[in-house]
Design an enzyme around this catalytic site. Structure first.
Site, PDB file in Angstrom:
ATOM      1  N   LYS A  48    -137.006  31.475  40.536  1.00  0.00           N
ATOM      2  CA  LYS A  48    -137.527  31.242  39.189  1.00  0.00           C
ATOM      3  C   LYS A  48    -136.842  29.993  38.651  1.00  0.00           C
ATOM      4  O   LYS A  48    -135.641  29.999  38.357  1.00  0.00           O
ATOM      5  CB  LYS A  48    -137.244  32.455  38.301  1.00  0.00           C
ATOM      6  CG  LYS A  48    -137.813  32.340  36.907  1.00  0.00           C
ATOM      7  CD  LYS A  48    -137.719  33.680  36.201  1.00  0.00           C
ATOM      8  CE  LYS A  48    -138.295  33.664  34.800  1.00  0.00           C
ATOM      9  NZ  LYS A  48    -137.826  32.621  33.940  1.00  0.00           N
ATOM     10  N   ARG A  74    -147.052  24.740  28.015  1.00  0.00           N
ATOM     11  CA  ARG A  74    -147.538  26.106  27.838  1.00  0.00           C
ATOM     12  C   ARG A  74    -147.854  26.383  26.373  1.00  0.00           C
ATOM     13  O   ARG A  74    -148.751  27.149  26.058  1.00  0.00           O
ATOM     14  CB  ARG A  74    -146.460  27.063  28.358  1.00  0.00           C
ATOM     15  CG  ARG A  74    -146.650  28.478  27.934  1.00  0.00           C
ATOM     16  CD  ARG A  74    -145.929  29.375  28.916  1.00  0.00           C
ATOM     17  NE  ARG A  74    -145.760  30.708  28.392  1.00  0.00           N
ATOM     18  CZ  ARG A  74    -144.623  31.186  27.919  1.00  0.00           C
ATOM     19  NH1 ARG A  74    -143.554  30.412  27.896  1.00  0.00           N
ATOM     20  NH2 ARG A  74    -144.547  32.404  27.485  1.00  0.00           N
TER      21      ARG A  74
HETATM   22  S1  IVH Z   1    -145.062  32.797  37.901  1.00  0.00           S
HETATM   23  C1  IVH Z   1    -148.094  35.027  35.330  1.00  0.00           C
HETATM   24  N1  IVH Z   1    -143.260  31.568  39.323  1.00  0.00           N
HETATM   25  O1  IVH Z   1    -140.797  31.656  34.329  1.00  0.00           O
HETATM   26  C2  IVH Z   1    -147.004  34.531  36.171  1.00  0.00           C
HETATM   27  N2  IVH Z   1    -143.051  31.542  36.957  1.00  0.00           N
HETATM   28  O2  IVH Z   1    -141.872  34.189  32.164  1.00  0.00           O
HETATM   29  C3  IVH Z   1    -146.675  33.162  35.851  1.00  0.00           C
HETATM   30  N3  IVH Z   1    -141.153  30.247  36.130  1.00  0.00           N
HETATM   31  O3  IVH Z   1    -142.546  30.616  31.722  1.00  0.00           O
HETATM   32  C4  IVH Z   1    -145.322  32.778  36.188  1.00  0.00           C
HETATM   33  N4  IVH Z   1    -140.396  29.635  38.095  1.00  0.00           N
HETATM   34  O4  IVH Z   1    -142.641  28.929  33.486  1.00  0.00           O
HETATM   35  C5  IVH Z   1    -143.665  31.901  38.089  1.00  0.00           C
HETATM   36  N5  IVH Z   1    -141.741  30.459  40.694  1.00  0.00           N
HETATM   37  C6  IVH Z   1    -142.166  30.794  39.468  1.00  0.00           C
HETATM   38  C7  IVH Z   1    -141.490  30.389  38.295  1.00  0.00           C
HETATM   39  C8  IVH Z   1    -141.964  30.783  37.053  1.00  0.00           C
HETATM   40  C9  IVH Z   1    -140.216  29.558  36.785  1.00  0.00           C
HETATM   41  C10 IVH Z   1    -141.210  30.383  34.662  1.00  0.00           C
HETATM   42  C11 IVH Z   1    -142.565  30.207  34.055  1.00  0.00           C
HETATM   43  C12 IVH Z   1    -142.637  31.235  32.956  1.00  0.00           C
HETATM   44  C13 IVH Z   1    -141.422  32.063  33.146  1.00  0.00           C
HETATM   45  C14 IVH Z   1    -141.817  33.514  33.342  1.00  0.00           C
END
Ligand code: IVH
Length: 753
Positions: free
Chosen positions: A116, A137
């Site tokens: 993440k 976003r």
């Molecule tokens: S998936 C619906 N994958 O983490 C799923 N999010 O609350 C969408 N983020 O604001 C997110 N790395 O910006 C996803 N490998 C990753 C990510 C990621 C960072 C952030 C994203 C979001 C927050 C999740």
């Protein structure tokens, strides 16, 4: 009991509203992200169990927003969702159990596990392969249109597929990803800031956000941001069945996709990998704040649906908080080799992300005042990766009223000299060059690996030599003799022999190394390289510094009587006077290439309403100062404040005597001969602008190896301006001055390919 739950929901809602405001509007959080997440989750759980008490304005029903007033708003083609959090393995198990209850009996789930990224969410649209729009976003429904800025990020393809042989582009593809700084780019950016005499940025995430929200995309282009794409938000003509295939598809189109994602056969495997990830965290090229676990099968994920703003098919596995609150017990003061005072917070020991932290950086007193951190406060401390833990801010809500402001000391804690804050500086300094703490720090740095690299001269040896009265400054090292050393305790014959031969070897270090070793504020290896490219010897540098100092003194002496001395109430008058008081930083660099100073000064100083003969005198003095300082100001990458530091250092009497002693002892003070690859650019002066295929330093070295010179600003004497991607105003200036503008390819052609 029921009353309690309703009350607790109301209390949590109020608190979260307050902390949301502190975080998003005031930019001054008072609790850590971890504490916020816990509260948020408690509220979510309570509301899920007792929906009748959930308030219409509940913060759990809302998505955070990054909308700002500076950009047009655009609507996302589908809601930009967020993720629920898990904090440990049992949270992950509970998540899977809930999901399995919602799916047909006997379902088995595979998972994609990926880091993440701790950056900013971005949504990028492509129509028939061309990038048409990029938006933040925002609030999940509307975002800020930052297309021009995102287009400057080199890892964002402007056309897909990047490799045309990868097939046709889909008619429509909207992807989601994260914008961030790689740790090394962030470090480099900060080195550049410091070289320009500007304060360093504190954290990569906020700096990435600031960089993306620049009004002028040329500013964004200067920052080396990176983008990783991990999801498809909306598409036409794309049919994929799994999360894993999405990553493969995005990669094939030419997006930068996290290479460390893995496909796990079941939750056991994912949980085991998650544990291993925590240990790898610091070794990654970017900052992450956890992992994302997604149900691989897209049809199962669709069936699971969305609760509020979180899809059930994915979850964020957050690493232990890197922030914590603790008591600020006191502030200690460090004095560095330049005399800079650094306040350090002494903390009640607190466990953060696996490490006990008992002290943290407070950066500087201005920051302490801006954040209003007080003696006796509870403070929020952050520890991330390999950076030194630092204090984010106080928790004012729990103050007793006995807290007291933290002010710079009046005198240096090591030598009792009155401390000073130079005009325009953020930091406070001990001005005494013979302050024992400064001398110790200076010597430690001087002999260190990146500097003169004198083996066998660790801090203990230095302390022993100072103690015995054998050295007082760095130059004394080079005249050390064997006998007095042998008389010291613990200095056997072999040790002395090794030390003396290490010292002898250090005398021949390259000129740039010698310059770096001097510890001039802001002059690290990069700036030392710029200086040795432009000055043949220490004597040349000293001569330039002396000329600038003389010209500056003459300027002030001759112009001050012309300005009048009644205190001005008009801010424009005050500003004009200020410029006249700092001609080397505020005037000379600004008019470096101005052919005529009179009209320019007349405009600048109009609020002072000066007669023509006064303007003429000022112009004459300024011309002398510009000519004296040109060798420094014309160096690209060396800002006016840094130039001033250099002048100050070389004209300081203590430093002059140290340099004289070093020269007499045989330390190298000459630049090396340059290697010459060709003469295609002999006698030519080039100006580089925009982003090129290689770092600026490399292109510059290439020009120089072929006999050319690179300068920072365009004048009639410039032979060519070489323009890379998104070039700056230098191209316009070149066109006005009739200087030919060529591309990087044309430059390479000039050099014979
Ligand atoms: S998936 C619906 N994958 O983490 C799923 N999010 O609350 C969408 N983020 O604001 C997110 N790395 O910006 C996803 N490998 C990753 C990510 C990621 C960072 C952030 C994203 C979001 C927050 C999740």
């Amino acid at each position: 009991m029921t009353i309690d739950i309703r009350g607790r929901i109301a209390e949590l809602s109020e608190k979260l509203h307050f902390h949301n405001y502190r975080y998003h509007v005031l930019n001054e959080p008072v609790i850590s992200d971890g504490e916020y997440d816990r509260m948020f989750r408690d509220l979510q759980t309570l509301e899920a169990e007792h929906p009748q008490y959930a308030r219409a304005d509940s913060p759990a029903q809302r998505v955070g927003s990054d909308l700002s007033g500076d950009f047009p708003k655009v609507q996302h083609p589908a809601p930009i969702l967020s993720l629920a959090n898990a904090f440990d393995e049992s949270d992950l198990r509970a998540w899977e159990e809930r999901n399995l209850r919602l799916l047909p009996a006997g379902s088995r789930l595979r998972y994609v596990l990926q880091p993440k990224l701790d950056g900013l969410s971005i949504v990028i649209s492509y129509e028939n392969g061309a990038l048409t729009r990029a938006a933040t976003r925002g609030n999940g429904v509307m975002g800020d249109d930052v297309t021009a800025n995102v287009k400057t990020i080199r890892t964002v393809p402007l056309r897909i597929p990047v490799d045309p042989s990868a097939g046709a582009a889909p008619p429509r593809l909207v992807v989601r990803g994260e914008i961030l700084f790689h740790k090394d780019s962030f470090l480099a950016l900060n080195q550049e800031q410091v070289a320009q005499g500007l304060p360093a940025y504190i954290n990569p995430r906020n700096t990435a956000s600031g960089s993306l929200k620049q009004k002028d995309s040329r500013e964004t282009a200067k920052r080396k941001l990176s983008a990783y794409i991990y999801d498809i938000v909306d598409s036409e003509g794309v049919a994929l069945e799994s999360e894993w295939d999405i990553l493969g598809y995005l990669r094939a189109l030419g997006f930068q996709v996290i290479s460390d994602a893995s496909l796990c056969a079941d939750l056991d495997e994912a949980a085991a990998q998650a544990a291993a990830w925590e240990a790898r965290r610091d070794a990654l090229p970017f900052e992450i704040d956890g992992l994302v676990l997604k149900v691989d099968d897209l049809s199962a994920a669709r069936e699971l649906g969305v609760v509020g703003k979180d899809p059930r098919g994915a979850i964020a596995y957050k690493f232990p908080a890197e922030e914590a609150t603790t008591a600020l017990l006191g502030v200690t003061i460090g004095v560095g080799r330049t005399g800079k005072l650094t306040p350090t917070a002494q903390l009640e020991p607190v466990f953060i992300g696996g490490v006990t932290v008992s002290s943290a950086s407070l950066h500087n007193y201005e920051q302490v005042a801006a954040l209003d951190i007080r003696q006796g406060d509870r403070v929020i401390v952050k520890r991330s990766g390999d950076v030194i833990p630092y204090v984010i801010g106080p928790v004012p809500d729990v103050r007793s009223g006995d807290e007291t402001p933290i002010l710079p000391p009046e005198v240096c804690p090591f030598c009792a000299t009155k401390v000073i804050q130079p005009a325009g500086a953020i930091d406070w300094f001990c001005p005494n060059p013979t302050c024992p703490e400064r001398v110790m720090r200076t010597l430690e740095f001087f002999v260190s690996r990146g500097a003169m690299d004198i083996e066998g001269m660790g801090p203990q040896t230095i302390a022993a030599l100072i103690e015995a009265g054998l050295i007082q400054d760095e130059a004394d090292i080079f005249t050390l003799k064997a006998e007095p050393l042998l008389a010291l305790e613990g200095f056997a014959e072999k040790k002395v022999e090794n030390l003396l031969s290490a010292i002898a070897a250090a005398k021949a270090r390259p000129f740039a190394r010698v310059l770096t070793s001097l510890g001039i504020d802001g002059v690290g290896a990069t700036v030392a390289g710029l200086l040795t490219d432009n000055f043949a010897s220490m004597a040349d540098l000293q001569a330039t510094a002396a000329q600038v100092r003389d010209a500056e003194a003459a300027f002030i002496k001759k112009t001050r009587p012309l300005l009048g001395d009644e205190t001005a109430r008009d801010p424009d008058v005050e500003q004009a006077r200020q410029r006249m008081a700092h001609p080397t930083t505020d005037l000379a660099p600004r008019y470096l290439e101005a052919p005529e100073l009179g009209p320019r000064l007349e405009r600048l100083l109009r609020p002072l309403n000066l007669p023509a003969d006064s303007i003429a005198i000022i112009a004459e003095q300024l011309r002398t100062l510009i000519d004296a300082s040109r060798p420094l100001h014309a160096i690209e990458g060396l800002g006016p404040i840094l130039a001033q530091n250099i002048v100050d250092w070389f004209t300081d009497s203590h430093n002059k005597s140290v340099l004289a002693k070093m020269g007499a002892a045989g330390v190298n003070m000459q630049a090396e001969e340059k290697v010459v690859a060709g003469t295609a650019l002999a006698g030519k002066t080039l100006v580089l602008t925009g982003t090129m295929s290689a770092p600026r330093g490399e292109i510059k070295a290439l020009v120089e190896a072929n006999g050319g010179k690179v300068t920072g600003s365009v004048s009639k004497r410039t032979s060519y301006v070489v323009a890379g991607d998104s070039p700056g105003s230098k191209v316009e200036r070149a066109e006005k001055a009739g200087v030919p503008v060529i591309s990087e390819d044309e430059l390479r052609a000039l050099l014979g390919g």
